[in-house]
Design a protein around this motif. Structure first.
Motif, PDB file in Angstrom:
ATOM      1  N   MET A   1       0.951  -1.327   0.164  1.00 15.37           N
ATOM      2  CA  MET A   1       0.020  -0.035  -0.140  1.00 15.37           C
ATOM      3  C   MET A   1       0.881   1.183  -0.069  1.00 15.37           C
ATOM      4  SD  MET A   1      -3.017  -0.532  -0.326  1.00 15.37           S
ATOM      5  CE  MET A   1      -4.441  -1.953  -0.078  1.00 15.37           C
ATOM      6  N   SER A   2       2.116   1.085   0.571  1.00 18.46           N
ATOM      7  CA  SER A   2       2.879   2.339   0.728  1.00 18.46           C
ATOM      8  C   SER A   2       3.509   2.816  -0.627  1.00 18.46           C
ATOM      9  CB  SER A   2       3.892   2.267   1.759  1.00 18.46           C
ATOM     10  OG  SER A   2       4.800   1.268   1.234  1.00 18.46           O
ATOM     11  N   ASN A   3       3.484   1.565  -1.522  1.00 17.82           N
ATOM     12  CA  ASN A   3       4.054   1.692  -2.935  1.00 17.82           C
ATOM     13  C   ASN A   3       2.922   1.808  -3.821  1.00 17.82           C
ATOM     14  OD1 ASN A   3       6.838   1.718  -1.937  1.00 17.82           O
ATOM     15  ND2 ASN A   3       6.774  -0.446  -2.047  1.00 17.82           N
ATOM     16  N   ASN A   4       1.732   2.031  -3.536  1.00 17.99           N
ATOM     17  CA  ASN A   4       0.774   2.069  -4.543  1.00 17.99           C
ATOM     18  C   ASN A   4       0.902   3.079  -5.711  1.00 17.99           C
ATOM     19  OD1 ASN A   4      -1.293   4.512  -4.259  1.00 17.99           O
ATOM     20  ND2 ASN A   4      -0.706   4.159  -2.140  1.00 17.99           N
ATOM     21  N   LEU A   5       0.274   2.700  -6.999  1.00 11.98           N
ATOM     22  CA  LEU A   5       0.583   3.744  -8.020  1.00 11.98           C
ATOM     23  C   LEU A   5      -0.448   4.579  -8.109  1.00 11.98           C
ATOM     24  CD1 LEU A   5       1.591   0.456 -10.203  1.00 11.98           C
ATOM     25  CD2 LEU A   5       3.074   2.129  -8.861  1.00 11.98           C
ATOM     26  N   ALA A   6      -1.502   4.708  -7.163  1.00  4.93           N
ATOM     27  CA  ALA A   6      -2.450   5.677  -7.413  1.00  4.93           C
ATOM     28  C   ALA A   6      -2.050   7.117  -6.797  1.00  4.93           C
ATOM     29  CB  ALA A   6      -3.814   5.350  -6.729  1.00  4.93           C
TER      30      ALA A   6
ATOM     31  N   THR B   1       4.422  -3.735  -4.886  1.00  3.99           N
ATOM     32  CA  THR B   1       3.204  -2.645  -5.263  1.00  3.99           C
ATOM     33  C   THR B   1       1.673  -3.435  -5.290  1.00  3.99           C
ATOM     34  OG1 THR B   1       2.717  -0.762  -6.520  1.00  3.99           O
ATOM     35  CG2 THR B   1       3.587  -2.757  -7.625  1.00  3.99           C
ATOM     36  N   ARG B   2       1.219  -2.643  -5.788  1.00  2.00           N
ATOM     37  CA  ARG B   2      -0.287  -2.844  -5.957  1.00  2.00           C
ATOM     38  C   ARG B   2      -0.908  -2.768  -7.240  1.00  2.00           C
ATOM     39  NH1 ARG B   2      -4.327  -5.191  -2.513  1.00  2.00           N
ATOM     40  NH2 ARG B   2      -6.470  -4.460  -3.014  1.00  2.00           N
ATOM     41  N   ILE B   3      -1.222  -3.443  -7.965  1.00  2.00           N
ATOM     42  CA  ILE B   3      -1.900  -3.481  -9.295  1.00  2.00           C
ATOM     43  C   ILE B   3      -3.291  -3.905  -9.352  1.00  2.00           C
ATOM     44  CG2 ILE B   3      -1.767  -4.009 -11.628  1.00  2.00           C
ATOM     45  CD1 ILE B   3       0.734  -2.803 -10.723  1.00  2.00           C
ATOM     46  N   GLN B   4      -4.207  -2.460  -9.434  1.00  2.00           N
ATOM     47  CA  GLN B   4      -5.587  -2.928  -9.614  1.00  2.00           C
ATOM     48  C   GLN B   4      -6.045  -3.312  -8.012  1.00  2.00           C
ATOM     49  OE1 GLN B   4      -6.860  -5.040 -12.967  1.00  2.00           O
ATOM     50  NE2 GLN B   4      -6.559  -3.326 -14.253  1.00  2.00           N
ATOM     51  N   ASP B   5      -6.508  -4.740  -8.025  1.00  2.00           N
ATOM     52  CA  ASP B   5      -6.854  -4.958  -6.659  1.00  2.00           C
ATOM     53  C   ASP B   5      -5.848  -6.398  -5.962  1.00  2.00           C
ATOM     54  OD1 ASP B   5      -7.619  -7.238  -8.392  1.00  2.00           O
ATOM     55  OD2 ASP B   5      -9.763  -7.527  -7.578  1.00  2.00           O
ATOM     56  N   THR B   6      -4.770  -6.253  -6.612  1.00  2.00           N
ATOM     57  CA  THR B   6      -3.849  -7.266  -6.495  1.00  2.00           C
ATOM     58  C   THR B   6      -2.315  -6.972  -5.824  1.00  2.00           C
ATOM     59  OG1 THR B   6      -4.948  -8.850  -7.958  1.00  2.00           O
ATOM     60  CG2 THR B   6      -2.726  -9.592  -7.356  1.00  2.00           C
ATOM     61  N   ASN B   7      -1.960  -7.403  -4.768  1.00  2.00           N
ATOM     62  CA  ASN B   7      -0.670  -7.262  -4.185  1.00  2.00           C
ATOM     63  C   ASN B   7       0.472  -7.850  -5.097  1.00  2.00           C
ATOM     64  OD1 ASN B   7      -1.679  -5.371  -2.220  1.00  2.00           O
ATOM     65  ND2 ASN B   7      -1.454  -6.874  -0.502  1.00  2.00           N
ATOM     66  N   THR B   8       1.710  -7.280  -5.150  1.00  2.00           N
ATOM     67  CA  THR B   8       2.548  -8.082  -5.825  1.00  2.00           C
ATOM     68  C   THR B   8       3.099  -9.435  -4.755  1.00  2.00           C
ATOM     69  OG1 THR B   8       3.871  -6.206  -6.275  1.00  2.00           O
ATOM     70  CG2 THR B   8       5.064  -8.130  -6.380  1.00  2.00           C
ATOM     71  N   PRO B   9       3.124 -10.541  -5.499  1.00  2.00           N
ATOM     72  CA  PRO B   9       3.428 -11.933  -4.505  1.00  2.00           C
ATOM     73  C   PRO B   9       4.316 -11.812  -3.607  1.00  2.00           C
ATOM     74  CG  PRO B   9       2.600 -12.321  -6.789  1.00  2.00           C
ATOM     75  CD  PRO B   9       2.808 -11.021  -6.723  1.00  2.00           C
TER      76      PRO B   9
END
Length: 223
Positions: free
Chosen positions: A43-48, A139-147
């Motif tokens: 979440m801290s690295n979110n792309l929004a 990071t997070r892409i749409q509704d999914t975290n990086t594994p």
């Protein structure tokens, strides 16, 4: 300006997760400490490019029912989450800023871990913690975290570094960021009456005298 409760209610009403919000049925227990850390880093690295929310007390599998967290034995306040992050070995010793907020919906208390937007991306560990890898950028892409056992795609990593360096900002936003670093302004060859930002010398400050003798500021814009 939308307040937190209204914003969270709007997100719950969507009945889906997204690029900067995630739903949890209950608080993380001792067995899921690595998941708490992993989720906060993502979440801290979110792309929004905004504050992100881990919303605790929403049951996705039961039509997004609101559950009361008031008596949850694993419940944490802001200080406990901050303490949890404090001893984790983050690169550069820079950690995400988090705040735990509580709101009441349908007479139930749900908690929100608010992960504050920051220019210090990407956040990542320099030493492994349980299953959370060192030197992996999540990071997070749409509704999914990086594994948890992989790293984000290179274009997402590049964007996060560009954010730290101020390269995704508008020119006016960049000026505001540069002003936060007064030691990075250098005197020009003309002396201290003109300064330039040493990393981007096209940004200059010039002290001048008003032709009519006024002692004040000349504003670039008022809006």
């Amino acid at each position: 300006m939308v307040n937190l409760k209204e914003e969270i209610q709007d997100l719950i009403s969507l009945k889906q997760e997204g690029a900067y919000w995630d739903f949890k049925k209950e608080w993380y227990d001792e067995r899921h400490k690595q998941d708490l850390l992993h989720d906060i880093i993502c979440m801290s690295n979110n792309l929004a490019n905004r504050d992100a929310f881990i919303i605790i007390g929403v049951d996705e599998e039961n039509n997004y029912e609101i559950l009361d967290m008031k008596s949850n034995s694993n419940r944490k306040n802001t200080q406990k989450v901050v303490d949890f992050l404090k001893d984790k070995k983050f690169a550069g010793d820079v950690r995400p800023t988090v705040v735990v907020e509580t709101i009441e919906i349908q007479k139930n208390h749900i908690d929100i871990i608010v992960v504050k937007n920051s220019m210090n991306t990407p956040f990542y560990l320099k030493e492994k913690y349980l299953g959370v890898c060192a030197n992996q950028i999540y990071t997070r892409i749409q509704d999914t975290n990086t594994p948890i056992n992989t790293s984000a795609d290179i274009d997402k990593v590049e964007w996060l570094w560009k954010k730290r360096l101020g390269l995704i900002q508008s020119p006016l936003d960049r000026i505001e960021t540069f002003f936060q670093n007064p030691n990075d302004w250098e005197n020009s060859p003309h002396g201290e009456m003109q300064k330039y930002y040493k990393f981007f010398p096209e940004y200059t400050l010039q002290y001048d005298y008003a032709e009519d003798g006024r002692d004040g500021y000349e504003y670039y814009l008022f809006s």
